[in-house]
Each structure stands twice: as C-alpha cells, then as structure tokens.
Design an enzyme around this catalytic site. Structure first.
Site, short mmCIF file in Angstrom:
data_model
loop_
_atom_site.label_atom_id
_atom_site.label_comp_id
_atom_site.label_asym_id
_atom_site.label_seq_id
_atom_site.Cartn_x
_atom_site.Cartn_y
_atom_site.Cartn_z
N HIS A 61 0.92 -1.16 -0.07
CA HIS A 61 0.02 0.03 -0.03
C HIS A 61 0.86 1.18 0.03
O HIS A 61 2.01 1.14 0.22
CB HIS A 61 -0.98 -0.04 1.23
CG HIS A 61 -1.93 -1.11 1.27
ND1 HIS A 61 -2.99 -1.14 2.08
CD2 HIS A 61 -2.29 -2.16 0.40
CE1 HIS A 61 -3.71 -2.03 2.04
NE2 HIS A 61 -3.30 -2.66 0.94
N GLU A 63 1.18 3.65 1.88
CA GLU A 63 1.55 4.17 3.20
C GLU A 63 2.93 3.23 3.41
O GLU A 63 4.01 3.73 4.12
CB GLU A 63 0.56 3.89 4.48
CG GLU A 63 -0.51 4.69 4.04
CD GLU A 63 -1.64 4.04 3.63
OE1 GLU A 63 -1.54 3.45 2.37
OE2 GLU A 63 -2.62 3.94 4.21
N CYS A 91 -5.88 1.57 6.37
CA CYS A 91 -6.32 0.41 6.53
C CYS A 91 -5.78 -0.15 7.78
O CYS A 91 -4.68 0.74 8.40
CB CYS A 91 -6.12 -0.53 5.44
SG CYS A 91 -4.55 -1.30 5.51
N CYS A 94 -1.97 -0.84 7.52
CA CYS A 94 -1.15 0.27 7.47
C CYS A 94 -1.04 1.21 8.78
O CYS A 94 -0.16 1.47 9.24
CB CYS A 94 -1.59 1.37 6.49
SG CYS A 94 -1.44 0.40 4.73
#
Length: 162
Positions: A61, A63, A91, A94
C-alpha cells in the site's frame, strides 16, 4: 482525532500526496492512493503510491511503500517525529505499521467507510491499549481525493466520470 486546521503545511504536503496518487493511476493503473513521509525538519524522507497490483504484494500500500523508503533514508525502523500524509484513510495493516514505526502524526484526505482504521471503522491509531498513539488529522483535501478514487472505479466499470 482533530479536524482540518487552517494552517497549511498539511495542505501543501497533501497536494504532493495527491500528485503521487495521480501517478499511481497514470503510470501503473493502480488504485490512486499516494503517501509521503515528512521528517521533523520538514524534509520528505519517503514517498510512494499503491504498488500491490504491480508488485503482486498485498502489503504494498502507498503508506507501507513510503514508510519503507523513509526507514531506509533515516537508517531506522522508527520514524519518530515524522508525519505521514496519505490520500485515503489508512487500513488496519497500515495503521498498525504506523504505530510500530512510532510516527508522530498521520494526515489523511478521504475517509474510508469500509476499511478505515483511523476513526471511520476502527480507531487503531489512538487506541489507548497500544504503547504508542499517533495524532490523526482527517479530511485534508478530502473532496479532491474522493473524486479521484470514485472516478478511477467508475472508469474501471465503464462509467463516465462524475
């Protein structure tokens, strides 16, 4: 969780994160989420966008990509004093990486009513059971980030943009 303040390094950095989200869509046809990490002195130490499709990596992701780069740049797995800017609410995966990294702040644009873990569905960053809590600023340039995400999925479904 605090609401958008009128000060404006947050807006300036979020514009950079939105530019990274645009690159995710344009260069890799990934879900347009961008992130960057800024250290306590105001320097970008990590940036990224969603790479999970391109890298066949469910953990890639935006992040995580940005935090991995920041860790390498700082030579430390702890990102103490750093702020992460991201165009979509983190999420759970993360958010917990942010807690483990000891980030000072997370600033996000659009809320995620399905999997958001910074106040929408879960509130992992402020949970008092953790040994570290991350300050959260929500809604910075949310309309712009939301429109980009909505139109990405509309395009994928063969619908016109809004």
């Amino acid at each position: 969780m605090t609401e958008l303040a009128p000060e404006n390094d947050d807006v300036r950095w979020m514009r950079q994160a939105l530019a990274l989200a645009e690159r995710a869509e344009r260069e890799d046809d990934e879900i347009p989420v961008g992130a960057l990490v800024v250290d306590a002195d105001g320097a970008i130490v990590g940036e990224g966008w969603n790479r999970n499709i391109a890298e066949t990596d469910p953990s890639a992701h935006a992040e995580i990509v940005a935090m991995r780069q920041a860790g390498r740049a700082l030579g430390n797995h702890r990102l103490v004093g750093c702020t992460l800017y991201v165009t979509l609410e983190p999420c759970a995966m993360c958010a917990m990486a942010m807690v483990h990294a000891r980030l000072a702040r997370v600033v996000y644009a659009a809320s995620d009513p399905k999997t958001g873990a910074a106040g929408s569905v879960f509130d992992l960053l402020a949970d008092p059971r953790h040994n570290h809590r991350v300050e959260v600023v929500a809604g910075v340039l949310a309309d712009e980030a939301s429109a980009r995400l909505i139109n990405y999925f509309r395009r994928k479904r063969g619908k016109p943009p809004l």
